[in-house]
Design an enzyme around this catalytic site. Structure first.
Site, PDB file in Angstrom:
ATOM      1  N   CYS A  77       0.834  -1.200  -0.094  1.00  0.00           N
ATOM      2  CA  CYS A  77       0.047  -0.047   0.120  1.00  0.00           C
ATOM      3  C   CYS A  77       0.981   1.297   0.122  1.00  0.00           C
ATOM      4  O   CYS A  77       1.579   1.488  -0.876  1.00  0.00           O
ATOM      5  CB  CYS A  77      -0.969  -0.009   1.199  1.00  0.00           C
ATOM      6  SG  CYS A  77      -2.409   1.115   1.146  1.00  0.00           S
ATOM      7  N   HIS A 118      -3.485  -5.620   1.171  1.00  0.00           N
ATOM      8  CA  HIS A 118      -2.805  -5.848   2.569  1.00  0.00           C
ATOM      9  C   HIS A 118      -2.592  -7.352   2.707  1.00  0.00           C
ATOM     10  O   HIS A 118      -3.393  -7.695   3.505  1.00  0.00           O
ATOM     11  CB  HIS A 118      -3.550  -5.157   3.578  1.00  0.00           C
ATOM     12  CG  HIS A 118      -3.264  -3.697   3.466  1.00  0.00           C
ATOM     13  ND1 HIS A 118      -2.233  -3.053   4.265  1.00  0.00           N
ATOM     14  CD2 HIS A 118      -4.016  -2.560   2.911  1.00  0.00           C
ATOM     15  CE1 HIS A 118      -2.371  -1.780   4.052  1.00  0.00           C
ATOM     16  NE2 HIS A 118      -3.553  -1.538   3.127  1.00  0.00           N
ATOM     17  N   GLU A 125      -0.878  -8.705   4.949  1.00  0.00           N
ATOM     18  CA  GLU A 125      -0.434  -8.686   6.351  1.00  0.00           C
ATOM     19  C   GLU A 125      -1.856  -8.746   7.350  1.00  0.00           C
ATOM     20  O   GLU A 125      -2.117  -9.114   8.366  1.00  0.00           O
ATOM     21  CB  GLU A 125       0.273  -7.745   6.764  1.00  0.00           C
ATOM     22  CG  GLU A 125      -0.263  -6.295   7.130  1.00  0.00           C
ATOM     23  CD  GLU A 125      -0.698  -5.422   5.908  1.00  0.00           C
ATOM     24  OE1 GLU A 125      -0.958  -4.309   5.978  1.00  0.00           O
ATOM     25  OE2 GLU A 125      -0.414  -6.090   4.792  1.00  0.00           O
TER      26      GLU A 125
END
Length: 226
Positions: free
Chosen positions: A86, A203, A205
């Site tokens: 990002c 994302h 994560e």
């Protein structure tokens, strides 16, 4: 394998990323301050999401001129790995570690949702645990995720396999309807020519445990570890 998670003023996904590496994957990981330049002890550095330096001027541009980001250039030349997520993707394009630029979303709004993605190239250190044309689901959360590159560069990237992920629908259709931000050719993630730098707007994560609704992001981190 030793990981580092970059921390800039305004980073807000650094702890999420650190948690995944340390507690989910049980790997050695440190936070790295944006003023640090000695990073040789790391094998992979993750540049996380957030709003580095408040996104002043434009997202990622101030962070791209910090000591840590400048040190990443030599780090990459040595063949080590960098992942930008990002805002991290924005920083890496501003630092010219990845081609292209991230522009404001074509609808002018911040967008936050789960998004389907098609794996275009699984023959990279970041996607080896994925299958070619596999459909995965990851969260997106951005205002400036509209990836742009000129036509000649896009053609070259296509030929070299640098397009890694594209936005799609649940059936794998890559079209205007499945494009959340206006990115050229529905591009969600790209690599450099040496395939040791990977940038993506989604994302991973935030998608490493099933309780979060999808654990597809784990495959990206497992790929680099393996």
């Amino acid at each position: 394998m030793k990981f580092g998670v970059a921390v800039y003023p305004g980073s807000n996904c650094d702890y999420d990323t650190y948690y995944v590496i340390r507690d989910v994957l049980n790997k050695d990981v440190d936070f790295i301050d944006y003023r640090e330049t000695k990073i040789d002890k790391y094998d992979c550095i993750i540049v996380p999401g957030g709003f580095s330096f408040g996104d002043y001027l434009r997202p990622g541009v101030i962070a791209s001129h910090t000591p840590l980001t400048n040190a990443l250039k030599e780090f990459v030349e040595k063949g080590k790995f960098v992942i930008g997520i990002c805002n991290g993707f924005q920083i890496l394009t501003e630092a010219h570690l990845l081609p292209g630029a991230l522009l404001p979303n074509n609808h002018g709004k911040f967008i936050c949702k789960h998004q389907y993605l098609k794996v275009e190239n699984n023959n990279t250190p970041f996607t080896k645990k994925l299958n070619k044309e596999e459909i995965i689901k990851l969260p997106i959360a951005h205002h400036d995720g509209n990836y742009f590159v000129d036509d000649q560069s896009l053609k070259s990237m296509e030929e070299k396999g640098q397009i890694i992920l594209r936005y799609c629908d649940k059936d794998g259709n890559v079209n205007e309807e499945s494009n959340p931000n206006g990115s050229i050719s529905n591009i969600a993630g790209v690599c450099n020519e040496k395939f040791n730098v990977f940038g993506l707007m989604p994302h991973p994560e935030r998608a490493c445990e099933s309780i979060l609704g999808t654990s597809d992001g784990l495959k990206i981190f497992l790929s680099i570890i393996n």
